[in-house]
Design a protein around this motif. Sequence first.
Motif, PDB file in Angstrom:
ATOM      1  N   ASP A 283       0.839  -1.190   0.000  1.00 54.39           N
ATOM      2  CA  ASP A 283       0.000   0.000   0.000  1.00 54.39           C
ATOM      3  C   ASP A 283       0.878   1.245   0.000  1.00 54.39           C
ATOM      4  O   ASP A 283       1.843   1.334   0.764  1.00 54.39           O
ATOM      5  CB  ASP A 283      -0.905   0.027   1.232  1.00 54.39           C
ATOM      6  CG  ASP A 283      -1.608  -1.298   1.467  1.00 54.39           C
ATOM      7  OD1 ASP A 283      -1.896  -1.978   0.472  1.00 54.39           O
ATOM      8  OD2 ASP A 283      -1.849  -1.650   2.632  1.00 54.39           O
ATOM      9  N   PHE A 284       0.529   2.193  -0.858  1.00 47.97           N
ATOM     10  CA  PHE A 284       1.189   3.497  -0.879  1.00 47.97           C
ATOM     11  C   PHE A 284       0.186   4.508  -0.350  1.00 47.97           C
ATOM     12  O   PHE A 284      -0.901   4.668  -0.922  1.00 47.97           O
ATOM     13  CB  PHE A 284       1.630   3.851  -2.297  1.00 47.97           C
ATOM     14  CG  PHE A 284       2.656   2.902  -2.862  1.00 47.97           C
ATOM     15  CD1 PHE A 284       4.009   3.138  -2.686  1.00 47.97           C
ATOM     16  CD2 PHE A 284       2.261   1.763  -3.553  1.00 47.97           C
ATOM     17  CE1 PHE A 284       4.950   2.254  -3.193  1.00 47.97           C
ATOM     18  CE2 PHE A 284       3.193   0.880  -4.065  1.00 47.97           C
ATOM     19  CZ  PHE A 284       4.547   1.119  -3.881  1.00 47.97           C
ATOM     20  N   GLY A 285       0.537   5.163   0.762  1.00 47.36           N
ATOM     21  CA  GLY A 285      -0.429   6.017   1.429  1.00 47.36           C
ATOM     22  C   GLY A 285       0.080   7.401   1.757  1.00 47.36           C
ATOM     23  O   GLY A 285       1.288   7.644   1.865  1.00 47.36           O
ATOM     24  N   LEU A 286      -0.881   8.313   1.903  1.00 40.55           N
ATOM     25  CA  LEU A 286      -0.626   9.669   2.370  1.00 40.55           C
ATOM     26  C   LEU A 286      -1.486   9.923   3.591  1.00 40.55           C
ATOM     27  O   LEU A 286      -2.651   9.516   3.637  1.00 40.55           O
ATOM     28  CB  LEU A 286      -0.958  10.702   1.285  1.00 40.55           C
ATOM     29  CG  LEU A 286      -0.107  10.683   0.017  1.00 40.55           C
ATOM     30  CD1 LEU A 286      -0.632  11.709  -0.980  1.00 40.55           C
ATOM     31  CD2 LEU A 286       1.363  10.948   0.316  1.00 40.55           C
ATOM     32  N   LEU A 287      -0.913  10.595   4.588  1.00 43.40           N
ATOM     33  CA  LEU A 287      -1.628  10.943   5.807  1.00 43.40           C
ATOM     34  C   LEU A 287      -1.637  12.458   5.959  1.00 43.40           C
ATOM     35  O   LEU A 287      -0.588  13.104   5.884  1.00 43.40           O
ATOM     36  CB  LEU A 287      -0.970  10.278   7.016  1.00 43.40           C
ATOM     37  CG  LEU A 287      -1.612  10.495   8.387  1.00 43.40           C
ATOM     38  CD1 LEU A 287      -1.390   9.277   9.274  1.00 43.40           C
ATOM     39  CD2 LEU A 287      -1.074  11.739   9.078  1.00 43.40           C
ATOM     40  N   LEU A 288      -2.824  13.008   6.168  1.00 42.64           N
ATOM     41  CA  LEU A 288      -2.986  14.454   6.314  1.00 42.64           C
ATOM     42  C   LEU A 288      -3.593  14.760   7.675  1.00 42.64           C
ATOM     43  O   LEU A 288      -4.463  14.036   8.164  1.00 42.64           O
ATOM     44  CB  LEU A 288      -3.905  15.011   5.215  1.00 42.64           C
ATOM     45  CG  LEU A 288      -3.508  14.724   3.772  1.00 42.64           C
ATOM     46  CD1 LEU A 288      -4.584  15.244   2.835  1.00 42.64           C
ATOM     47  CD2 LEU A 288      -2.173  15.352   3.440  1.00 42.64           C
ATOM     48  N   LYS A 289      -3.125  15.864   8.272  1.00 47.83           N
ATOM     49  CA  LYS A 289      -3.696  16.378   9.506  1.00 47.83           C
ATOM     50  C   LYS A 289      -4.153  17.819   9.288  1.00 47.83           C
ATOM     51  O   LYS A 289      -3.547  18.548   8.505  1.00 47.83           O
ATOM     52  CB  LYS A 289      -2.664  16.356  10.642  1.00 47.83           C
ATOM     53  CG  LYS A 289      -2.364  14.995  11.234  1.00 47.83           C
ATOM     54  CD  LYS A 289      -1.289  15.124  12.294  1.00 47.83           C
ATOM     55  CE  LYS A 289      -1.103  13.830  13.057  1.00 47.83           C
ATOM     56  NZ  LYS A 289      -2.221  13.582  13.974  1.00 47.83           N
ATOM     57  N   TYR A 290      -5.204  18.199   9.996  1.00 47.23           N
ATOM     58  CA  TYR A 290      -5.646  19.584   9.943  1.00 47.23           C
ATOM     59  C   TYR A 290      -4.667  20.422  10.760  1.00 47.23           C
ATOM     60  O   TYR A 290      -4.406  20.126  11.933  1.00 47.23           O
ATOM     61  CB  TYR A 290      -7.054  19.704  10.510  1.00 47.23           C
ATOM     62  CG  TYR A 290      -7.686  21.054  10.308  1.00 47.23           C
ATOM     63  CD1 TYR A 290      -8.133  21.446   9.051  1.00 47.23           C
ATOM     64  CD2 TYR A 290      -7.839  21.936  11.367  1.00 47.23           C
ATOM     65  CE1 TYR A 290      -8.724  22.681   8.855  1.00 47.23           C
ATOM     66  CE2 TYR A 290      -8.430  23.177  11.189  1.00 47.23           C
ATOM     67  CZ  TYR A 290      -8.866  23.546   9.922  1.00 47.23           C
ATOM     68  OH  TYR A 290      -9.441  24.768   9.739  1.00 47.23           O
ATOM     69  N   PRO A 291      -4.089  21.476  10.195  1.00 48.58           N
ATOM     70  CA  PRO A 291      -3.049  22.246  10.896  1.00 48.58           C
ATOM     71  C   PRO A 291      -3.563  22.867  12.193  1.00 48.58           C
ATOM     72  O   PRO A 291      -4.669  23.418  12.250  1.00 48.58           O
ATOM     73  CB  PRO A 291      -2.650  23.321   9.882  1.00 48.58           C
ATOM     74  CG  PRO A 291      -3.037  22.758   8.561  1.00 48.58           C
ATOM     75  CD  PRO A 291      -4.267  21.945   8.807  1.00 48.58           C
ATOM     76  N   THR A 292      -2.730  22.779  13.237  1.00 48.63           N
ATOM     77  CA  THR A 292      -3.078  23.384  14.519  1.00 48.63           C
ATOM     78  C   THR A 292      -3.139  24.906  14.416  1.00 48.63           C
ATOM     79  O   THR A 292      -3.992  25.548  15.032  1.00 48.63           O
ATOM     80  CB  THR A 292      -2.037  22.995  15.579  1.00 48.63           C
ATOM     81  OG1 THR A 292      -1.869  21.575  15.569  1.00 48.63           O
ATOM     82  CG2 THR A 292      -2.481  23.444  16.963  1.00 48.63           C
ATOM     83  N   TYR A 293      -2.219  25.482  13.625  1.00 44.88           N
ATOM     84  CA  TYR A 293      -2.153  26.934  13.479  1.00 44.88           C
ATOM     85  C   TYR A 293      -2.544  27.327  12.061  1.00 44.88           C
ATOM     86  O   TYR A 293      -2.115  26.683  11.096  1.00 44.88           O
ATOM     87  CB  TYR A 293      -0.742  27.445  13.760  1.00 44.88           C
ATOM     88  CG  TYR A 293      -0.106  26.846  14.989  1.00 44.88           C
ATOM     89  CD1 TYR A 293      -0.752  26.875  16.210  1.00 44.88           C
ATOM     90  CD2 TYR A 293       1.144  26.244  14.910  1.00 44.88           C
ATOM     91  CE1 TYR A 293      -0.170  26.316  17.339  1.00 44.88           C
ATOM     92  CE2 TYR A 293       1.732  25.684  16.030  1.00 44.88           C
ATOM     93  CZ  TYR A 293       1.074  25.719  17.238  1.00 44.88           C
ATOM     94  OH  TYR A 293       1.638  25.161  18.340  1.00 44.88           O
ATOM     95  N   PRO A 294      -3.299  28.395  11.885  1.00 42.61           N
ATOM     96  CA  PRO A 294      -3.639  28.863  10.537  1.00 42.61           C
ATOM     97  C   PRO A 294      -2.450  29.591   9.905  1.00 42.61           C
ATOM     98  O   PRO A 294      -1.489  29.964  10.587  1.00 42.61           O
ATOM     99  CB  PRO A 294      -4.814  29.810  10.780  1.00 42.61           C
ATOM    100  CG  PRO A 294      -4.586  30.339  12.164  1.00 42.61           C
ATOM    101  CD  PRO A 294      -3.957  29.211  12.941  1.00 42.61           C
ATOM    102  N   ARG A 295      -2.520  29.802   8.602  1.00 39.52           N
ATOM    103  CA  ARG A 295      -1.528  30.634   7.916  1.00 39.52           C
ATOM    104  C   ARG A 295      -1.804  32.091   8.240  1.00 39.52           C
ATOM    105  O   ARG A 295      -2.949  32.534   8.279  1.00 39.52           O
ATOM    106  CB  ARG A 295      -1.594  30.436   6.397  1.00 39.52           C
ATOM    107  CG  ARG A 295      -1.078  29.098   5.903  1.00 39.52           C
ATOM    108  CD  ARG A 295       0.416  28.931   6.032  1.00 39.52           C
ATOM    109  NE  ARG A 295       1.159  29.901   5.256  1.00 39.52           N
ATOM    110  CZ  ARG A 295       1.473  29.776   3.972  1.00 39.52           C
ATOM    111  NH1 ARG A 295       1.073  28.705   3.311  1.00 39.52           N
ATOM    112  NH2 ARG A 295       2.168  30.702   3.352  1.00 39.52           N
ATOM    113  N   ASN A 296      -0.739  32.844   8.444  1.00 37.80           N
ATOM    114  CA  ASN A 296      -0.864  34.280   8.708  1.00 37.80           C
ATOM    115  C   ASN A 296      -1.012  35.013   7.383  1.00 37.80           C
ATOM    116  O   ASN A 296      -0.101  35.030   6.565  1.00 37.80           O
ATOM    117  CB  ASN A 296       0.369  34.785   9.463  1.00 37.80           C
ATOM    118  CG  ASN A 296       0.176  36.191   9.999  1.00 37.80           C
ATOM    119  OD1 ASN A 296      -0.583  36.986   9.441  1.00 37.80           O
ATOM    120  ND2 ASN A 296       0.852  36.497  11.087  1.00 37.80           N
TER     121      ASN A 296
END
Length: 354
Positions: A283-296
Amino acid sequence: MSSVGGFTVQEALTPEERKKAMERQLVSPVRKFINRFNFNIEKSYGYFSYKSELTDVSVVRNPRGDLLYIVPLGEETSPSNAFSNWMTDLTPITINRIDDDSQIVRTDTTSFVYSNNGRYNPLSLRVSFSLKKVDKTHLETTGERRYLEEDLLRIGGGIGWGKMKFRNPASTQDVDPFLRNYTLPEQEISTTKMYGSITYNAYSLGDFAILADVQGGVWKTKTSQLNQELVTYDPFFNVGVMFQRSFSKYFKGYIRPSVEMRSYTIANEQVSVPHNFTIFSIDFGLLLKYPTYPRNKYKAHMVQMEHVFNGKMYRGRPFYRKQNPRYGQRRNSKKEPGSSFSIRKDKKGDKGND
């Protein structure tokens, strides 16, 4: 808190309380909670082996018409229940008597297995919740429980889709050459699965980690391909090892070799036929997380590190890049209006701007 002479005296906050109060001010608790979830997408490339062991039946090959069918044990002389398709359905056929020159093998006297193999290339989506590692050194030194960025456990679930495509149009057996092969009624089977998963971080070093990953759940085939009134699906189990590379706190990639066991049974009141699959895949996978801090939106184009601005914590880089690099500012080549100099474009950044 106490009152003395009309003045209210408030007790000083402990360092831990001050830290939590500062975090609540700088970081959105909603973003911090959502950041604990992981969103995975996986594409697999696999190979499966198929085996169907026949029991409590006799396999019959009639040379006239080249007809292959099964009957329950004891009905070899005057069959009343004969079936020509025992993979996707139990299709009855009319047999008045078994001819004398027909080849018959009773499965109570020998192990009779039809086998085949093929390809299986599914796509799956998964959501999991992270339980973080405790910083043991910090805990032993200060008595304060602090969590690392690394995951200790991920508990989640997902859904997958794929097609099992048999390499050979007929399953083979090596018991009796006169019975020959069993022609498949379906050479391609579409499947769907739903599962729960537990992932354990067994070893990590820098940006690399090795995780044990176990999945288990239910699966089924396309309704038009198997008789759903006669089929029983057994739960499936999948065991794999993730070799993970972190590109940032919010973006990871991995390779996951795995083995999966699944099976189903076609049965009615007269016969029961199991079908077993062993699937080996990468399996070839990607894992994404919602960023804790927003972009300024105002300062991130000049500040590459995570930073505080107007009482809030911000990140200065895209989610797929290192979030707090130890070297300089963002790579820009913009000349300020009315200025006699420009910001030099440097692939490694300007180390003097940390």
